[in-house]
Enzyme design. Structure first.
Site, short mmCIF file in Angstrom:
data_model
loop_
_atom_site.label_atom_id
_atom_site.label_comp_id
_atom_site.label_asym_id
_atom_site.label_seq_id
_atom_site.Cartn_x
_atom_site.Cartn_y
_atom_site.Cartn_z
N SER A 194 3.87 6.87 -7.63
CA SER A 194 2.64 6.74 -7.34
C SER A 194 1.79 8.07 -7.62
O SER A 194 2.08 8.99 -6.85
CB SER A 194 2.58 6.29 -5.99
OG SER A 194 1.34 6.07 -5.36
N HIS A 248 2.00 4.22 -11.22
CA HIS A 248 1.28 3.27 -10.55
C HIS A 248 0.03 3.96 -9.91
O HIS A 248 0.05 5.28 -9.50
CB HIS A 248 2.16 3.08 -9.09
CG HIS A 248 1.61 2.05 -8.26
ND1 HIS A 248 1.87 0.81 -8.42
CD2 HIS A 248 1.26 2.36 -7.20
CE1 HIS A 248 1.30 0.02 -7.30
NE2 HIS A 248 0.93 0.97 -6.33
N ASP A 273 -3.16 3.36 -7.23
CA ASP A 273 -3.64 2.84 -6.25
C ASP A 273 -5.11 2.87 -6.17
O ASP A 273 -5.77 3.82 -5.92
CB ASP A 273 -2.92 3.41 -4.80
CG ASP A 273 -1.65 2.90 -4.68
OD1 ASP A 273 -1.18 1.79 -4.80
OD2 ASP A 273 -0.66 3.83 -4.40
N MET A 333 -8.40 2.00 -4.09
CA MET A 333 -9.07 1.64 -2.70
C MET A 333 -10.51 1.88 -3.07
O MET A 333 -11.02 2.86 -3.48
CB MET A 333 -8.44 2.65 -1.73
CG MET A 333 -6.63 2.61 -1.84
SD MET A 333 -6.13 3.77 -0.53
CE MET A 333 -4.45 4.03 -1.07
N HIS A 364 -3.04 -1.27 -8.74
CA HIS A 364 -2.66 -1.98 -7.68
C HIS A 364 -4.08 -1.88 -6.96
O HIS A 364 -4.75 -0.87 -6.36
CB HIS A 364 -1.75 -1.31 -6.62
CG HIS A 364 -1.59 -1.73 -5.26
ND1 HIS A 364 -0.93 -1.36 -4.10
CD2 HIS A 364 -2.18 -3.18 -4.72
CE1 HIS A 364 -1.05 -1.80 -3.20
NE2 HIS A 364 -1.73 -3.07 -3.41
N MET A 399 -6.35 -2.49 -4.14
CA MET A 399 -6.62 -2.53 -2.71
C MET A 399 -8.19 -2.50 -2.55
O MET A 399 -8.65 -1.67 -2.00
CB MET A 399 -6.11 -1.37 -1.86
CG MET A 399 -4.46 -1.65 -2.14
SD MET A 399 -3.54 -0.02 -1.24
CE MET A 399 -3.29 0.61 -2.61
N MET A 430 4.33 -4.91 0.02
CA MET A 430 4.18 -3.66 0.64
C MET A 430 5.15 -3.31 1.95
O MET A 430 5.46 -4.34 2.61
CB MET A 430 2.76 -3.70 1.43
CG MET A 430 1.55 -3.88 0.35
SD MET A 430 1.49 -2.28 -0.68
CE MET A 430 1.27 -1.02 0.16
N GLY A 433 -0.97 7.37 1.80
CA GLY A 433 0.42 7.72 1.45
C GLY A 433 1.04 8.49 2.45
O GLY A 433 0.54 8.70 3.58
N GLY A 434 2.46 8.64 2.35
CA GLY A 434 3.26 9.21 3.22
C GLY A 434 3.73 8.50 4.30
O GLY A 434 4.20 9.16 5.28
N ASP A 484 6.51 -1.01 -2.57
CA ASP A 484 5.48 0.17 -2.53
C ASP A 484 5.40 0.49 -0.86
O ASP A 484 4.95 -0.32 -0.32
CB ASP A 484 3.94 -0.30 -3.03
CG ASP A 484 3.22 0.79 -3.05
OD1 ASP A 484 3.49 2.08 -2.81
OD2 ASP A 484 2.12 0.77 -3.52
N GLY A 485 5.89 1.70 -0.71
CA GLY A 485 5.57 2.31 0.76
C GLY A 485 6.78 2.83 1.31
O GLY A 485 7.82 2.04 1.49
N GLY A 486 6.85 4.16 1.48
CA GLY A 486 8.14 4.85 2.09
C GLY A 486 9.40 4.81 1.19
O GLY A 486 10.41 5.01 2.09
N GLY A 514 5.64 7.57 -4.01
CA GLY A 514 4.73 8.62 -4.04
C GLY A 514 5.33 9.85 -3.60
O GLY A 514 5.72 10.66 -4.29
N SER A 515 5.11 10.45 -2.38
CA SER A 515 5.61 11.41 -1.57
C SER A 515 7.09 11.66 -1.93
O SER A 515 7.62 12.76 -2.19
CB SER A 515 5.11 11.70 -0.28
OG SER A 515 5.79 10.67 0.54
#
Length: 217
Positions: free
Chosen positions: A7, A32, A34, A36, A65, A67, A136, A143-144, A175-177, A197-198
């Site tokens: 990401s 990816h 994002d 927003m 994506h 958002m 999600m 992020g993070g 997506d996420g964590g 991502g992170s």
């Protein structure tokens, strides 16, 4: 095929060219992006011009994506900019079949996105028009964040529903964590596209992609 999608929200944007080349060299499958708009989620991130610039420096597929509060107004712009995949949130797409069909008509893979608290049923009616469903595993916008464990049960339920309703070709993206330590759990639950991502960009990107590939192979 399990795909890893770094990401770019977590990348160093001052060195985005280098970051993209590092993703390529490390064997990433997808990039990816994002998007927003400051309405559907509080932050404002990337626009079509960013995707167009990325398209000029990479051949990797770009997973956009959206958002945003009105995705119907933006899918064409991102497709023209070079997006390969475009996903929209069921929460803000009242004519979801038509939106997905429009994305495919523009030559992109079409995806449905569900927030963590949105019932899976919100994707069922239009799932036949989607190539993937993005679940999600954090609340969108930042992020993070920490992975929400209930994703695993949701993913299992969705995979079972798709398989038993003749939609086994529809992939599940998460997506996420997502990090090296929980990537295998997501795959075991039925996901086949991992957005991170992170979990990848914080530290040695190449080493992290190689390590994630190792645990999911």
């Amino acid at each position: 095929m399990i795909q890893i999608a770094p990401s770019l929200l977590a990348a160093n944007l001052l060195r985005i060219g280098d970051e993209v080349r590092n993703c390529e060299a490390a064997g990433a499958d997808v990039l990816h992006v994002d998007v927003m708009d400051g309405h559907f989620v509080p932050p404002i991130t990337f626009g079509p011009a960013f995707v167009q610039q990325l398209r000029s420096i990479t051949t990797l597929p770009m997973d956009v994506h959206l958002m945003v509060s009105n995705p119907d107004h933006q899918v064409e712009q991102f497709a023209e900019a070079g997006a390969d995949w475009i996903s929209v949130h069921a929460e803000v797409a009242p004519n979801l079949h038509r939106t997905l069909q429009r994305i495919k008509h523009l030559g992109c893979r079409a995806g449905i996105v569900l927030n963590p608290a949105t019932p899976l049923e919100h994707a069922f009616e239009a799932a036949g028009d989607a190539e993937f469903i993005l679940l999600m595993s954090v609340n969108p916008g930042y992020g993070g964040q920490e992975f929400i464990p209930s994703f695993l049960t949701r993913c299992e339920l969705l995979r079972t529903w798709l398989d038993t309703n003749g939609l086994g070709n529809v992939e599940i993206e998460v997506d996420g964590g997502i990090k090296i330590e929980n990537a295998r759990d997501a795959i075991n639950a039925g996901a086949s596209i991992l957005v991170s991502g992170s979990g990848l960009f914080k530290g040695d990107l190449k080493a992290h992609i190689a390590a994630m590939r190792g645990v999911i192979s």
